[in-house]
Design an enzyme around this catalytic site. Structure first.
Site, PDB file in Angstrom:
ATOM      1  N   CYS A 260      49.685  -9.189 -96.281  1.00 40.94           N
ATOM      2  CA  CYS A 260      49.640  -9.612 -97.876  1.00 40.94           C
ATOM      3  C   CYS A 260      50.803  -9.353 -98.541  1.00 40.94           C
ATOM      4  CB  CYS A 260      48.206  -8.908 -98.304  1.00 40.94           C
ATOM      5  SG  CYS A 260      47.938  -9.030-100.042  1.00 40.94           S
TER       6      CYS A 260
ATOM      7  N   CYS B 231      50.280 -13.078 -99.595  1.00 41.30           N
ATOM      8  CA  CYS B 231      49.715 -13.191-100.669  1.00 41.30           C
ATOM      9  C   CYS B 231      50.665 -12.623-101.843  1.00 41.30           C
ATOM     10  CB  CYS B 231      48.750 -12.345-101.044  1.00 41.30           C
ATOM     11  SG  CYS B 231      47.541 -12.071 -99.897  1.00 41.30           S
TER      12      CYS B 231
ATOM     13  N   LYS C  78      53.926 -15.003-101.687  1.00 37.87           N
ATOM     14  CA  LYS C  78      53.572 -16.456-101.880  1.00 37.87           C
ATOM     15  C   LYS C  78      53.191 -16.669-103.547  1.00 37.87           C
ATOM     16  CE  LYS C  78      49.889 -17.230-102.241  1.00 37.87           C
ATOM     17  NZ  LYS C  78      48.889 -17.196-101.139  1.00 37.87           N
TER      18      LYS C  78
HETATM   19  P1  FAD Z   1      47.406  -7.394 -91.975  1.00 34.45           P
HETATM   20  O1  FAD Z   1      47.773  -7.130 -93.397  1.00 34.45           O
HETATM   21  O2  FAD Z   1      47.892  -8.300 -91.305  1.00 34.45           O
HETATM   22  O3  FAD Z   1      47.616  -5.987 -91.309  1.00 34.45           O
HETATM   23  C1  FAD Z   1      47.871  -5.587 -90.127  1.00 34.45           C
HETATM   24  C2  FAD Z   1      48.671  -4.332 -89.813  1.00 34.45           C
HETATM   25  O4  FAD Z   1      48.867  -3.954 -88.549  1.00 34.45           O
HETATM   26  C3  FAD Z   1      50.341  -5.155 -89.902  1.00 34.45           C
HETATM   27  O5  FAD Z   1      51.368  -4.253 -90.788  1.00 34.45           O
HETATM   28  C4  FAD Z   1      50.992  -5.067 -88.401  1.00 34.45           C
HETATM   29  O6  FAD Z   1      52.278  -4.931 -88.402  1.00 34.45           O
HETATM   30  C5  FAD Z   1      50.214  -3.872 -87.970  1.00 34.45           C
HETATM   31  N1  FAD Z   1      49.956  -3.736 -86.312  1.00 34.45           N
HETATM   32  C6  FAD Z   1      49.807  -4.647 -85.713  1.00 34.45           C
HETATM   33  N2  FAD Z   1      49.681  -4.069 -84.251  1.00 34.45           N
HETATM   34  C7  FAD Z   1      49.825  -2.968 -84.396  1.00 34.45           C
HETATM   35  C8  FAD Z   1      49.823  -1.735 -83.415  1.00 34.45           C
HETATM   36  N3  FAD Z   1      49.353  -1.914 -82.275  1.00 34.45           N
HETATM   37  N4  FAD Z   1      50.312  -0.349 -84.026  1.00 34.45           N
HETATM   38  C9  FAD Z   1      50.691  -0.291 -85.096  1.00 34.45           C
HETATM   39  N5  FAD Z   1      50.373  -1.265 -86.264  1.00 34.45           N
HETATM   40  C10 FAD Z   1      50.304  -2.299 -85.796  1.00 34.45           C
HETATM   41  N6  FAD Z   1      44.790 -13.666 -98.666  1.00 34.45           N
HETATM   42  C11 FAD Z   1      44.363 -13.813 -99.844  1.00 34.45           C
HETATM   43  O7  FAD Z   1      43.268 -13.230-100.096  1.00 34.45           O
HETATM   44  N7  FAD Z   1      44.949 -14.252-100.959  1.00 34.45           N
HETATM   45  C12 FAD Z   1      46.176 -14.945-100.463  1.00 34.45           C
HETATM   46  O8  FAD Z   1      46.785 -15.761-101.549  1.00 34.45           O
HETATM   47  C13 FAD Z   1      46.693 -15.150 -99.483  1.00 34.45           C
HETATM   48  N8  FAD Z   1      48.064 -15.857 -99.104  1.00 34.45           N
HETATM   49  C14 FAD Z   1      48.434 -15.544 -97.892  1.00 34.45           C
HETATM   50  C15 FAD Z   1      49.493 -16.061 -97.457  1.00 34.45           C
HETATM   51  C16 FAD Z   1      50.243 -16.122 -96.457  1.00 34.45           C
HETATM   52  C17 FAD Z   1      51.549 -16.784 -96.072  1.00 34.45           C
HETATM   53  C18 FAD Z   1      49.587 -15.339 -95.472  1.00 34.45           C
HETATM   54  C19 FAD Z   1      50.366 -15.421 -94.081  1.00 34.45           C
HETATM   55  C20 FAD Z   1      48.241 -14.903 -95.578  1.00 34.45           C
HETATM   56  C21 FAD Z   1      47.778 -14.953 -96.883  1.00 34.45           C
HETATM   57  N9  FAD Z   1      46.482 -14.444 -96.974  1.00 34.45           N
HETATM   58  C22 FAD Z   1      45.940 -14.304 -98.193  1.00 34.45           C
HETATM   59  C23 FAD Z   1      45.841 -13.697 -95.958  1.00 34.45           C
HETATM   60  C24 FAD Z   1      45.935 -12.047 -96.334  1.00 34.45           C
HETATM   61  O9  FAD Z   1      47.365 -11.627 -96.144  1.00 34.45           O
HETATM   62  C25 FAD Z   1      45.199 -11.465 -94.965  1.00 34.45           C
HETATM   63  O10 FAD Z   1      43.874 -12.016 -94.827  1.00 34.45           O
HETATM   64  C26 FAD Z   1      45.370  -9.724 -94.911  1.00 34.45           C
HETATM   65  O11 FAD Z   1      46.442  -9.415 -95.220  1.00 34.45           O
HETATM   66  C27 FAD Z   1      44.685  -9.330 -93.626  1.00 34.45           C
HETATM   67  O12 FAD Z   1      44.736  -7.898 -93.822  1.00 34.45           O
HETATM   68  P2  FAD Z   1      44.481  -6.956 -92.305  1.00 34.45           P
HETATM   69  O13 FAD Z   1      44.336  -5.344 -92.869  1.00 34.45           O
HETATM   70  O14 FAD Z   1      43.608  -7.722 -91.549  1.00 34.45           O
HETATM   71  O15 FAD Z   1      45.649  -7.343 -91.754  1.00 34.45           O
HETATM   72  P1  NDP Z   2      44.623 -22.412 -90.709  1.00 37.23           P
HETATM   73  O1  NDP Z   2      44.032 -21.976 -89.182  1.00 37.23           O
HETATM   74  O2  NDP Z   2      43.934 -22.481 -91.803  1.00 37.23           O
HETATM   75  O3  NDP Z   2      45.114 -24.176 -90.529  1.00 37.23           O
HETATM   76  C1  NDP Z   2      46.104 -24.488 -89.246  1.00 37.23           C
HETATM   77  C2  NDP Z   2      46.529 -25.589 -89.889  1.00 37.23           C
HETATM   78  O4  NDP Z   2      47.682 -26.175 -88.841  1.00 37.23           O
HETATM   79  C3  NDP Z   2      45.668 -26.755 -89.762  1.00 37.23           C
HETATM   80  O5  NDP Z   2      45.912 -27.740 -90.702  1.00 37.23           O
HETATM   81  C4  NDP Z   2      45.788 -27.448 -88.408  1.00 37.23           C
HETATM   82  O6  NDP Z   2      45.185 -28.970 -88.306  1.00 37.23           O
HETATM   83  C5  NDP Z   2      47.276 -27.392 -88.188  1.00 37.23           C
HETATM   84  N1  NDP Z   2      47.601 -27.333 -86.838  1.00 37.23           N
HETATM   85  C6  NDP Z   2      47.072 -26.724 -85.763  1.00 37.23           C
HETATM   86  N2  NDP Z   2      47.698 -26.727 -84.718  1.00 37.23           N
HETATM   87  C7  NDP Z   2      48.579 -27.571 -84.890  1.00 37.23           C
HETATM   88  C8  NDP Z   2      49.770 -28.105 -84.115  1.00 37.23           C
HETATM   89  N3  NDP Z   2      49.859 -27.841 -82.855  1.00 37.23           N
HETATM   90  N4  NDP Z   2      50.522 -29.163 -84.830  1.00 37.23           N
HETATM   91  C9  NDP Z   2      50.369 -29.430 -86.079  1.00 37.23           C
HETATM   92  N5  NDP Z   2      49.463 -29.087 -86.913  1.00 37.23           N
HETATM   93  C10 NDP Z   2      48.582 -28.080 -86.215  1.00 37.23           C
HETATM   94  O7  NDP Z   2      45.861 -21.864 -90.868  1.00 37.23           O
HETATM   95  P2  NDP Z   2      46.977 -21.165 -91.818  1.00 37.23           P
HETATM   96  O8  NDP Z   2      48.159 -20.818 -90.962  1.00 37.23           O
HETATM   97  O9  NDP Z   2      47.247 -22.196 -92.764  1.00 37.23           O
HETATM   98  O10 NDP Z   2      46.107 -19.939 -92.405  1.00 37.23           O
HETATM   99  C11 NDP Z   2      45.692 -18.891 -92.010  1.00 37.23           C
HETATM  100  C12 NDP Z   2      44.714 -18.255 -92.742  1.00 37.23           C
HETATM  101  O11 NDP Z   2      45.576 -17.250 -93.827  1.00 37.23           O
HETATM  102  C13 NDP Z   2      43.750 -19.055 -93.659  1.00 37.23           C
HETATM  103  O12 NDP Z   2      42.523 -19.413 -92.929  1.00 37.23           O
HETATM  104  C14 NDP Z   2      43.529 -18.126 -94.855  1.00 37.23           C
HETATM  105  O13 NDP Z   2      42.232 -17.508 -94.502  1.00 37.23           O
HETATM  106  C15 NDP Z   2      44.987 -17.236 -94.834  1.00 37.23           C
HETATM  107  N6  NDP Z   2      45.498 -17.615 -95.987  1.00 37.23           N
HETATM  108  C16 NDP Z   2      44.804 -17.491 -97.242  1.00 37.23           C
HETATM  109  C17 NDP Z   2      45.569 -17.975 -98.333  1.00 37.23           C
HETATM  110  C18 NDP Z   2      45.029 -17.848 -99.944  1.00 37.23           C
HETATM  111  O14 NDP Z   2      43.949 -17.255-100.011  1.00 37.23           O
HETATM  112  N7  NDP Z   2      45.530 -18.374-100.784  1.00 37.23           N
HETATM  113  C19 NDP Z   2      46.756 -18.410 -98.251  1.00 37.23           C
HETATM  114  C20 NDP Z   2      47.446 -18.516 -96.934  1.00 37.23           C
HETATM  115  C21 NDP Z   2      46.599 -18.274 -95.856  1.00 37.23           C
HETATM  116  P3  NDP Z   2      43.881 -29.321 -88.050  1.00 37.23           P
HETATM  117  O15 NDP Z   2      43.008 -29.356 -89.371  1.00 37.23           O
HETATM  118  O16 NDP Z   2      44.149 -30.808 -87.313  1.00 37.23           O
HETATM  119  O17 NDP Z   2      43.449 -28.370 -87.084  1.00 37.23           O
END
Ligand code: FAD
Ligand code: NDP
Length: 592
Positions: free
Chosen positions: A154, A159, A162
């Site tokens: 995050c 988050c 982004k």
């Molecule tokens: P993480 O935050 O992924 O933390 C896991 C940590 O464990 C990491 O630091 C990793 O390096 C560490 N780790 C892994 N393996 C090991 C190990 N073996 N030993 C020690 N450390 C380890 N959610 C929202 O609610 N709103 C958003 O707007 C949003 N936007 C997002 C945008 C993007 C691009 C992405 C990728 C995700 C977004 N999310 C959003 C989702 C959100 O970031 C995740 O749901 C959240 O961070 C999950 O938290 P977590 O604690 O499960 O894991």
């Molecule tokens: P998702 O699993 O939600 O979506 C994956 C997307 O990739 C789908 O559109 C899927 O299409 C497509 N896809 C999968 N495999 C392929 C492939 N081989 N070639 C082309 N397209 C493919 O993943 P995201 O990575 O977008 O997000 C992961 C999670 O992170 C979300 O579920 C969300 O909970 C969290 N997140 C939250 C945000 C927020 O709160 N604003 C922002 C960003 C992430 P198809 O529908 O056809 O399967």
């Protein structure tokens, strides 16, 4: 006395309005005692019927039965929708005896593996409740070599960056498209009757990264203040009470603990086609030294659309490769509106029904992409956002009997409990839960309270609000129209909708042809329980959060529309929704 008073009490307490519902539990074998349905008629309230075993499928017929829910699981689902934490669910929460004793003799009471949203929240809460806690966090570099600090996805690659890029892109759009209509002129452009902008990627990137570094530092301080031992080490299980912890320099140590929490999150799933390693992921995009330039975003869900949106918003040429549909799992109508706005307004190009089949580096540094339909195009950057896979493969959990979902490697478990009694899991690593930061945080806190504070409150994963931060934002709580229809049948669902022009868009030529949209999905039968609220428009996250509170209290259409709105806002549209879809009347007919 007639109907299992203990359970009856529990279920009654699960109802927000005890006077209007009664619940009755019919256990296996009870039917023989249940001789006269009229016995139920002593209550004037409608009541709900559920049962188990044979009785679940054969409810007695009686006019006073308000609705038949089905069996035990269906009833718990229903209760979860009405009230959380629901006492009926709490009663279900049978914490397995994990062998934890105050004098266990291990190094720690709890070791948390993963210092992201869920892990840090659980670690701090457990420590505040008196537990001796360590939290390991180690970032394995992305395939492109990117790495970052404490705080997890995050803060570093999710988050936070982004939303800041999104905010930058909205600002750019507002200056370009809205400011002339409000009479705002940028000083250097006053002579030209037109505004133009250039977003300096390195400045935006650097400011965001500096802010993130300040958060990394704050998190370390907060862990220390809460007496959580922070270890920048990679953890791997050796047995149910021991992990090996390896630091950056490869030095290894052993740590023992009574309980473990796995909170290791997930990582982007790589593109599997030939040349797929030329694509970067969301782990890299926010760190790029220079602007990504012309970009292909592969995938059509949250991450791909959000990244495509902010890249287009800062003026880049962006294409999205959509394998099937936009935003799978979300309301179809709202998702399509998001896509249309991005296409019409933000000039994002959508290539529908294609996936990349080959990526190849060209001499000029660009990447040539061959798509599944045989077409090709070249991009400066290819961003793969095709889902995320849990980082469990090398955790050593299979030897503990902990099972994962083979599709995404996420851990299987109920109430955050894995198959190993003293090992728990929260956040993105736990299967079948929303991958969202606040979900991970709340699940972590609630688990810590159950483990060390005597709480019996489970995490409630139902009715979680979420927002997609695309150029036109989309937020929702509850279920989509599509899901409501498949669950309750078209005849039992009422949809109220409105298409409207946000006041702040009304002066701008660039926006006055676009519209925002709100819709609520209700049960048709009185009291028209609200099943889902959806909104596509400005500030969607801010709009939806409060509605989320009322959804948890069992919101009805009447309660919603009796709420006085705040004028002039987009949010007031939701409390004034009156046009039903079934009436055939145009959704654009409402509004002030
Ligand atoms: P993480 O935050 O992924 O933390 C896991 C940590 O464990 C990491 O630091 C990793 O390096 C560490 N780790 C892994 N393996 C090991 C190990 N073996 N030993 C020690 N450390 C380890 N959610 C929202 O609610 N709103 C958003 O707007 C949003 N936007 C997002 C945008 C993007 C691009 C992405 C990728 C995700 C977004 N999310 C959003 C989702 C959100 O970031 C995740 O749901 C959240 O961070 C999950 O938290 P977590 O604690 O499960 O894991
Ligand atoms: P998702 O699993 O939600 O979506 C994956 C997307 O990739 C789908 O559109 C899927 O299409 C497509 N896809 C999968 N495999 C392929 C492939 N081989 N070639 C082309 N397209 C493919 O993943 P995201 O990575 O977008 O997000 C992961 C999670 O992170 C979300 O579920 C969300 O909970 C969290 N997140 C939250 C945000 C927020 O709160 N604003 C922002 C960003 C992430 P198809 O529908 O056809 O399967």
């Amino acid at each position: 006395s007639l109907l299992f008073p203990t359970r009856l009490r529990v279920i009654q307490h699960a109802f927000p309005d005890r006077s209007s519902y009664r619940a009755w539990l019919l256990e296996d074998g009870f039917r023989s005692h249940f001789t006269d349905p009229r016995a139920l008629e002593h209550t004037s309230s409608p009541f709900v019927w559920f049962g188990t075993g044979e009785d679940a499928t054969h409810p007695p017929s009686s006019d006073c039965i308000h609705s038949y829910l089905g069996g035990h699981d269906a009833t718990l689902d229903w209760c979860r929708q009405f009230m959380a934490p629901c006492e009926a669910v709490a009663e279900e929460l049978q914490m397995v005896d994990d062998g934890h004793k105050p004098d266990h003799g291990y190094d720690y009471d709890l070791v948390v593996i993963g210092g992201g949203s869920g892990g840090m929240a659980a670690a701090k809460e457990a420590a505040a409740l008196g537990a001796r806690v360590a939290c390991l966090d180690f970032v394995k570099p992305s395939p492109a070599g990117t790495t970052w600090g404490l705080g997890g996805t995050c803060v570093n690659v999710g988050c936070i960056p982004k939303k800041l890029f999104h905010a930058g892109s909205l600002l750019n759009e507002a200056i370009l498209q809205d400011s002339p209509a409000f009479g705002v002129q940028i000083a250097s452009e006053m002579h030209a009757n037109e505004v133009s902008t250039k977003v300096q990627w390195p400045v935006l990137r650097e400011n965001i990264q500096n802010y993130i570094r300040s958060l990394n530092f704050k998190y370390r301080v907060r862990l220390r203040e809460k007496d959580v031992t922070y270890l920048n080490k990679l953890g791997t299980f050796k047995n149910a009470h021991t992990i090996e912890a390896v630091d950056k320099k490869g030095r290894s140590s052993t740590i023992t603990s009574s309980r473990f929490l796995i909170a290791t999150g997930g990582r982007p799933t790589p593109l599997s086609c030939p040349g797929g390693d030329l694509a970067i992921s969301s782990d890299d995009i926010f760190f790029m030294e220079q602007s990504p330039g012309k970009t292909l975003c592969v995938g059509a869900s949250y991450i791909s659309l959000e990244c495509a949106g902010f890249l287009a918003g800062i003026g880049l040429d962006v294409t999205v490769a959509v394998r099937s549909i936009l935003l799978r799992g979300f309301d179809r109508e709202c998702s399509d509106r998001v896509g249309k706005y991005m296409e019409d307004h933000s000039k994002v190009k959508f290539r529908r029904g294609v996936v990349p089949s080959k990526l190849q580096k060209q001499e000029n540094g660009q990447i040539e992409v061959t798509f599944s339909d045989g077409s090709t195009d070249s991009y400066d950057t290819v961003l793969a956002a095709v889902g995320r896979t849990a980082d469990t493969e090398k955790l050593g959990i299979s030897s503990l009997g902990i099972k994962v979902n083979s599709k995404n490697q996420r851990i299987l478990g109920k109430y955050e409990q894995t198959d190993c009694p003293n090992v728990y899991a929260v956040g993105d690593v736990l299967d079948d839960t929303p991958e969202l930061t606040p979900v991970a945080i709340q699940a972590g806190i609630k688990l810590a309270r159950r483990l060390f504070g005597g709480s019996k409150e489970p995490m409630d994963y139902v009715n979680v609000c979420t927002t997609v931060f695309t150029p036109i934002e989309y937020s929702c709580v509850g279920i989509s129209e599509d899901d409501a229809i498949s669950k309750y049948g078209e005849d039992n669902v009422e949809v109220y909708h409105s298409e409207f022009l946000p006041l702040e868009w009304s002066l701008s030529n660039a926006r006055s042809h676009s519209s925002a949209f709100a819709k609520i999905v209700c049960e048709k039968a009185e009291p028209q329980r609200v099943l889902g609220i959806h909104y596509v428009g400005p500030n969607a996250g801010e709009v939806m959060q409060g509605y989320g509170v009322s959804m948890r209290q069992g919101l009805t259409y009447k309660q919603l529309t009796e709420t006085v709105g705040i004028h002039p806002t987009c949010s007031e549209e939701i409390v004034t929704l009156s046009i039903t879809k079934s009436s055939g009347e145009d959704a654009a007919a409402g509004g002030c």
